[in-house]
Design a protein around this motif. Structure first.
Motif, PDB file in Angstrom:
ATOM      1  N   THR A   1      46.734  52.471  55.123  1.00  9.55           N
ATOM      2  CA  THR A   1      45.448  52.347  55.810  1.00  9.55           C
ATOM      3  C   THR A   1      44.404  51.653  54.938  1.00  9.55           C
ATOM      4  O   THR A   1      43.660  50.802  55.414  1.00  9.55           O
ATOM      5  CB  THR A   1      44.948  53.748  56.210  1.00  9.55           C
ATOM      6  N   GLU A   2      44.385  52.021  53.659  1.00 12.99           N
ATOM      7  CA  GLU A   2      43.358  51.437  52.787  1.00 12.99           C
ATOM      8  C   GLU A   2      43.580  49.947  52.566  1.00 12.99           C
ATOM      9  O   GLU A   2      42.628  49.162  52.562  1.00 12.99           O
ATOM     10  CB  GLU A   2      43.322  52.166  51.446  1.00 12.99           C
TER      11      GLU A   2
ATOM     12  N   ALA B   1      42.487  48.196  55.789  1.00 13.93           N
ATOM     13  CA  ALA B   1      41.025  48.177  55.918  1.00 13.93           C
ATOM     14  C   ALA B   1      40.416  47.154  54.969  1.00 13.93           C
ATOM     15  O   ALA B   1      39.541  46.367  55.358  1.00 13.93           O
ATOM     16  CB  ALA B   1      40.459  49.575  55.648  1.00 13.93           C
ATOM     17  N   ALA B   2      40.913  47.133  53.734  1.00 15.73           N
ATOM     18  CA  ALA B   2      40.383  46.179  52.754  1.00 15.73           C
ATOM     19  C   ALA B   2      40.639  44.743  53.216  1.00 15.73           C
ATOM     20  O   ALA B   2      39.785  43.868  53.081  1.00 15.73           O
ATOM     21  CB  ALA B   2      41.024  46.420  51.390  1.00 15.73           C
TER      22      ALA B   2
ATOM     23  N   THR C   1      38.132  43.768  55.988  1.00 17.48           N
ATOM     24  CA  THR C   1      36.791  43.474  55.475  1.00 17.48           C
ATOM     25  C   THR C   1      36.776  42.121  54.777  1.00 17.48           C
ATOM     26  O   THR C   1      35.878  41.315  54.980  1.00 17.48           O
ATOM     27  CB  THR C   1      36.360  44.560  54.439  1.00 17.48           C
ATOM     28  N   ARG C   2      37.832  41.873  53.990  1.00 18.38           N
ATOM     29  CA  ARG C   2      37.897  40.633  53.203  1.00 18.38           C
ATOM     30  C   ARG C   2      38.150  39.429  54.106  1.00 18.38           C
ATOM     31  O   ARG C   2      37.473  38.423  54.034  1.00 18.38           O
ATOM     32  CB  ARG C   2      39.039  40.788  52.193  1.00 18.38           C
TER      33      ARG C   2
ATOM     34  N   SER D   1      32.705  45.257  59.376  1.00 13.38           N
ATOM     35  CA  SER D   1      32.073  46.337  58.609  1.00 13.38           C
ATOM     36  C   SER D   1      33.128  47.347  58.171  1.00 13.38           C
ATOM     37  O   SER D   1      34.221  47.415  58.728  1.00 13.38           O
ATOM     38  CB  SER D   1      31.028  47.036  59.464  1.00 13.38           C
ATOM     39  N   GLU D   2      32.773  48.169  57.178  1.00 11.64           N
ATOM     40  CA  GLU D   2      33.750  49.137  56.666  1.00 11.64           C
ATOM     41  C   GLU D   2      34.103  50.189  57.709  1.00 11.64           C
ATOM     42  O   GLU D   2      35.245  50.652  57.777  1.00 11.64           O
ATOM     43  CB  GLU D   2      33.213  49.798  55.393  1.00 11.64           C
ATOM     44  N   THR D   3      33.138  50.552  58.537  1.00 10.26           N
ATOM     45  CA  THR D   3      33.403  51.544  59.584  1.00 10.26           C
ATOM     46  C   THR D   3      34.437  51.012  60.570  1.00 10.26           C
ATOM     47  O   THR D   3      35.406  51.686  60.897  1.00 10.26           O
ATOM     48  CB  THR D   3      32.101  51.858  60.367  1.00 10.26           C
TER      49      THR D   3
ATOM     50  N   ALA E   1      36.504  48.537  60.080  1.00 13.28           N
ATOM     51  CA  ALA E   1      37.766  48.307  59.372  1.00 13.28           C
ATOM     52  C   ALA E   1      38.542  49.606  59.222  1.00 13.28           C
ATOM     53  O   ALA E   1      39.758  49.649  59.442  1.00 13.28           O
ATOM     54  CB  ALA E   1      37.492  47.693  58.003  1.00 13.28           C
ATOM     55  N   SER E   2      37.847  50.677  58.894  1.00 17.18           N
ATOM     56  CA  SER E   2      38.506  51.968  58.703  1.00 17.18           C
ATOM     57  C   SER E   2      39.103  52.459  60.029  1.00 17.18           C
ATOM     58  O   SER E   2      40.248  52.896  60.094  1.00 17.18           O
ATOM     59  CB  SER E   2      37.489  52.978  58.162  1.00 17.18           C
TER      60      SER E   2
END
Ligand SMILES: [Zn+2]
Length: 395
Positions: A181-182, A185-186, A189-190, A195-197, A199-200
């Motif tokens: 997941t991380e 998500a990264a 974003t990249r 946004s991080e929300t 993406a998460s």
């Protein structure tokens, strides 16, 4: 003369891959000339990025620096899909055809036009046939057994078992990981600047499927359809609601499939008409009618396959709700896949025991098997499924 002034900021061909470090290291070595072999099989669950890995490796094999630098002409052609010595074989139908394979084997034996290798990527090596009907695979077998020195075959499939044993035993297999997941998500974003929300959420909801994660992050309608699917379990309290849910699921799948299909079909028809010169009103000829019939048959098969793919994904979304419900009932810490709908998940968890939840997950997999393996009509399979998913205590 400088080759490129933007070399420092250029992304290498590997940069778009998510969570596949060990695989990338092996492939970088091979591209540099260490441990190279003529047949590779990339396996991994849908969305883990098998095709992307194949694309990166194919480009690196042609790269002028042998690294997959991303900056040279060969890398640029490779990643954009237009390198003359990289051939892509895709099948949107359920099978690859034996005659196409014979043609392919012939052209693959040719010396590369501009690159170092003649690379052929078969995206759906699981459609080369079955042990009972291996004709397409057999057409490929000899090419892999006695390879021409400059030819490399890159095969992609969900698992090794999905590929004919005669073929997979002659390939070097690399198994891709389901990206965490991380990592996903990264990447979002990249790569997509979300946004991080968002993406998460998209990373969790996609469960490691990169393409799905991007669609969820970037497309409102995809998010809405998924939300409708995962809100189903909490609503299955009566026989009537089960029937409605099955119909809704089938309709959602149809909607999504049509959205994907309409544009592709229009383009294919345009291409066909261009070949036959529709401006000369030549479309009444027998040849055109035969070609049109062929195209329509193919499109029907493709549409059927797409509908199944879309339903399949919806079913996996449903499973995620039941897994979340198990996590809630046993009090597991951490975020749920469907954290945003924790209330709905709690409703399901309260109405069931973990054993019942496991049985419900089984029911989803049974429906999936009925549709994908035994050609049971979706509506029918979905109805039996939703009835089996009815929450105890409902009437
Ligand atoms: Zn390069």
């Amino acid at each position: 003369m400088t080759t490129t002034s933007a070399a420092a900021s250029t992304r290498s061909v590997w940069d778009g891959l998510v969570g596949q470090r060990p695989t990338i290291e092996v492939l970088q070595q091979a591209a540099a000339g260490h441990g190279m072999t003529h047949a590779w099989l990339f396996t991994g669950p849908p969305g883990s990025g098998r095709s992307n890995v194949a694309r990166a490796f194919a480009s690196a094999l042609q790269c002028e620096r042998r690294t997959g630098c991303g900056a040279c002409e060969a890398c640029r052609l490779g990643t954009s899909g237009s390198h003359p010595d990289i051939t892509w074989v895709r099948s949107e139908t359920s099978v690859l055809y034996v005659n196409d394979m014979r043609d392919l084997v012939q052209s693959a034996a040719k010396f590369p036009a501009i690159g170092r290798w003649q690379v052929v990527v078969i995206e759906d090596a699981d459609r080369l046939g079955t042990p009972e009907n291996p004709r397409t695979g057999n057409a490929l077998l000899k090419a892999i057994e006695e390879p021409t020195p400059r030819t490399v075959w890159l095969l992609c499939a969900p698992t090794v078992q999905d590929v004919l044993p005669t073929i997979n035993s002659r390939c070097r297999t690399l198994t891709l990981a389901t990206p965490g997941t991380e990592d996903v998500a990264a990447f979002l974003t990249r790569n997509d600047g979300v946004s991080e929300t968002v993406a998460s959420f998209a990373a969790r909801a996609s469960q490691g499927h990169i393409g799905r994660a991007r669609a969820l992050a970037l497309d409102e309608e995809t998010r809405t359809r998924r939300r409708e699917v995962i809100s189903i379990p909490a609503r299955l309290t009566s026989l009537g609601s089960c029937m409605t849910a099955a119909t809704n699921l089938a309709e959602l799948a149809k909607e999504e499939t049509e959205a994907i299909t309409a544009e592709a079909e229009r383009r294919e028809l345009d291409e066909l008409q261009a070949i036959f010169g529709s401006e000369r009103k030549d479309t009444t000829s027998r040849a055109y009618r035969a070609a049109l019939k062929g195209l329509e048959d193919l499109q029907k098969k493709k549409a059927k396959r797409r509908v199944l793919d879309v339903i399949d994904r919806a079913l996996m979304d449903l499973v995620s709700v039941y897994r979340d419900a198990i996590a809630v009932s046993v009090g597991a810490p951490g975020m749920l896949v469907n954290e945003e709908l924790r209330g709905d998940v709690a409703v399901v968890a309260r109405a069931t025991t973990p054993e019942e939840l496991l049985r419900m997950i089984d029911a989803v997999f049974t429906a999936r098997e009925q549709m994908l393996e035994f050609n049971v009509p979706p509506q029918l399979a979905l109805e039996s499924m939703t009835v089996a998913l009815r929450l105890p205590g409902g009437r």
